[in-house]
Each structure stands twice: as C-alpha cells, then as structure tokens.
Design a protein around this motif. Structure first.
Motif, PDB file in Angstrom:
ATOM      1  N   MET A   1      54.286  25.999  39.468  1.00 22.50           N
ATOM      2  CA  MET A   1      54.979  25.492  39.902  1.00 22.50           C
ATOM      3  C   MET A   1      55.219  24.608  40.782  1.00 22.50           C
ATOM      4  O   MET A   1      54.117  23.903  41.264  1.00 22.50           O
ATOM      5  N   GLU A   2      56.104  22.920  39.531  1.00 22.99           N
ATOM      6  CA  GLU A   2      55.904  21.498  39.470  1.00 22.99           C
ATOM      7  C   GLU A   2      56.928  21.383  40.934  1.00 22.99           C
ATOM      8  O   GLU A   2      58.114  21.987  41.142  1.00 22.99           O
ATOM      9  N   LYS A   3      56.351  20.518  42.364  1.00 25.54           N
ATOM     10  CA  LYS A   3      56.669  20.323  42.684  1.00 25.54           C
ATOM     11  C   LYS A   3      57.041  18.603  43.089  1.00 25.54           C
ATOM     12  O   LYS A   3      56.242  18.400  42.987  1.00 25.54           O
ATOM     13  N   GLN A   4      57.921  18.219  43.859  1.00 25.85           N
ATOM     14  CA  GLN A   4      58.194  16.669  43.819  1.00 25.85           C
ATOM     15  C   GLN A   4      58.792  16.129  45.018  1.00 25.85           C
ATOM     16  O   GLN A   4      59.977  17.068  45.264  1.00 25.85           O
ATOM     17  N   VAL A   5      57.904  15.464  46.226  1.00 22.81           N
ATOM     18  CA  VAL A   5      59.271  15.417  47.224  1.00 22.81           C
ATOM     19  C   VAL A   5      59.796  14.320  47.008  1.00 22.81           C
ATOM     20  O   VAL A   5      59.736  13.286  46.182  1.00 22.81           O
ATOM     21  N   ILE A   6      61.192  13.966  47.885  1.00 21.67           N
ATOM     22  CA  ILE A   6      62.006  13.511  47.610  1.00 21.67           C
ATOM     23  C   ILE A   6      62.075  12.727  49.102  1.00 21.67           C
ATOM     24  O   ILE A   6      62.048  13.236  49.562  1.00 21.67           O
ATOM     25  N   GLU A   7      62.227  11.867  48.161  1.00 19.06           N
ATOM     26  CA  GLU A   7      62.329  10.753  49.808  1.00 19.06           C
ATOM     27  C   GLU A   7      64.110   9.913  49.666  1.00 19.06           C
ATOM     28  O   GLU A   7      64.931   9.932  48.705  1.00 19.06           O
ATOM     29  N   PHE A   8      64.564   9.725  50.275  1.00 15.37           N
ATOM     30  CA  PHE A   8      65.990   9.159  50.780  1.00 15.37           C
ATOM     31  C   PHE A   8      65.656   8.285  51.959  1.00 15.37           C
ATOM     32  O   PHE A   8      65.543   8.475  53.242  1.00 15.37           O
ATOM     33  N   GLY A   9      66.533   6.946  51.303  1.00 16.23           N
ATOM     34  CA  GLY A   9      65.909   5.468  52.498  1.00 16.23           C
ATOM     35  C   GLY A   9      64.387   5.963  53.261  1.00 16.23           C
ATOM     36  O   GLY A   9      65.370   4.787  54.062  1.00 16.23           O
ATOM     37  N   GLY A  10      63.569   6.074  52.230  1.00 16.41           N
ATOM     38  CA  GLY A  10      62.316   6.074  52.855  1.00 16.41           C
ATOM     39  C   GLY A  10      61.867   7.071  53.323  1.00 16.41           C
ATOM     40  O   GLY A  10      60.661   6.943  53.228  1.00 16.41           O
ATOM     41  N   LEU A  11      62.822   7.686  53.701  1.00 13.89           N
ATOM     42  CA  LEU A  11      62.433   8.823  54.311  1.00 13.89           C
ATOM     43  C   LEU A  11      62.054  10.191  53.474  1.00 13.89           C
ATOM     44  O   LEU A  11      62.858  10.949  53.107  1.00 13.89           O
ATOM     45  N   PRO A  12      60.691  10.574  53.917  1.00 15.14           N
ATOM     46  CA  PRO A  12      61.086  12.340  53.045  1.00 15.14           C
ATOM     47  C   PRO A  12      62.365  13.216  53.584  1.00 15.14           C
ATOM     48  O   PRO A  12      61.979  13.638  54.638  1.00 15.14           O
ATOM     49  N   VAL A  13      63.070  14.092  52.728  1.00 18.97           N
ATOM     50  CA  VAL A  13      64.493  14.648  53.159  1.00 18.97           C
ATOM     51  C   VAL A  13      64.196  16.341  52.792  1.00 18.97           C
ATOM     52  O   VAL A  13      65.149  16.708  52.492  1.00 18.97           O
ATOM     53  N   GLY A  14      62.941  16.533  51.243  1.00 26.05           N
ATOM     54  CA  GLY A  14      63.025  17.772  50.826  1.00 26.05           C
ATOM     55  C   GLY A  14      61.963  17.516  49.498  1.00 26.05           C
ATOM     56  O   GLY A  14      61.694  16.418  49.413  1.00 26.05           O
ATOM     57  N   ILE A  15      61.789  18.867  49.243  1.00 25.52           N
ATOM     58  CA  ILE A  15      61.337  18.771  47.768  1.00 25.52           C
ATOM     59  C   ILE A  15      61.543  18.858  46.853  1.00 25.52           C
ATOM     60  O   ILE A  15      63.345  19.974  46.949  1.00 25.52           O
ATOM     61  N   ALA A  16      61.797  19.253  45.600  1.00 23.41           N
ATOM     62  CA  ALA A  16      62.898  19.580  44.043  1.00 23.41           C
ATOM     63  C   ALA A  16      61.372  20.424  43.678  1.00 23.41           C
ATOM     64  O   ALA A  16      60.042  19.799  43.390  1.00 23.41           O
ATOM     65  N   VAL A  17      62.091  21.195  43.230  1.00 28.60           N
ATOM     66  CA  VAL A  17      60.357  22.243  42.319  1.00 28.60           C
ATOM     67  C   VAL A  17      61.532  22.620  41.080  1.00 28.60           C
ATOM     68  O   VAL A  17      62.177  23.384  41.017  1.00 28.60           O
ATOM     69  N   SER A  18      60.322  22.825  40.007  1.00 27.47           N
ATOM     70  CA  SER A  18      61.432  22.989  38.543  1.00 27.47           C
ATOM     71  C   SER A  18      61.825  24.796  38.730  1.00 27.47           C
ATOM     72  O   SER A  18      60.845  25.755  39.600  1.00 27.47           O
TER      73      SER A  18
END
Length: 62
Positions: A1-18
């Motif tokens: 499973m590929e995942k990516q940290v999602i940042e918004f405004g310089g802060l992590p707010v979640g992850i995205a997974v395929s």
C-alpha cells in the motif's frame, strides 16, 4: 500500500493511500474529518478540497 502524508499550511492533516486508481484521504486532524474516507484523483484535487472545506467551515463554539 502506497501512502503519502498530506500537509496543509505546513502541518500534517492526514494521509492519502492508493485505492482503486485514486487516493483515499484518511484525516488525522479534526478540522478536516469531514473529508475522511473520500477519494480524489490527485493530491492537487485533495488539497483543493481541503482548502475549500476550511474556507467554508463554521467556527466551533467553545
């Protein structure tokens, strides 16, 4: 499973997974929890959805 940290405004707010050719968002911050579980075609679309969500969000009374 590929995942990516999602940042918004310089802060992590979640992850995205395929997920079935798209990206499923898993929220880790309360202010974006309404987007949890939604699928997006790209990270750009996900970040746009986060921005739009935060612009339209009603403040929480303390």
């Amino acid at each position: 499973m590929e995942k990516q940290v999602i940042e918004f405004g310089g802060l992590p707010v979640g992850i995205a997974v395929s997920d079935e050719g798209e990206l499923r968002f898993i929220a880790v911050k309360f202010h974006v929890i309404d987007l949890d579980g939604r699928r997006f075609p790209s990270v750009g679309e996900l970040k746009l959805a986060i921005r739009n969500h935060l612009k339209s969000a009603q403040p929480i009374a303390a």
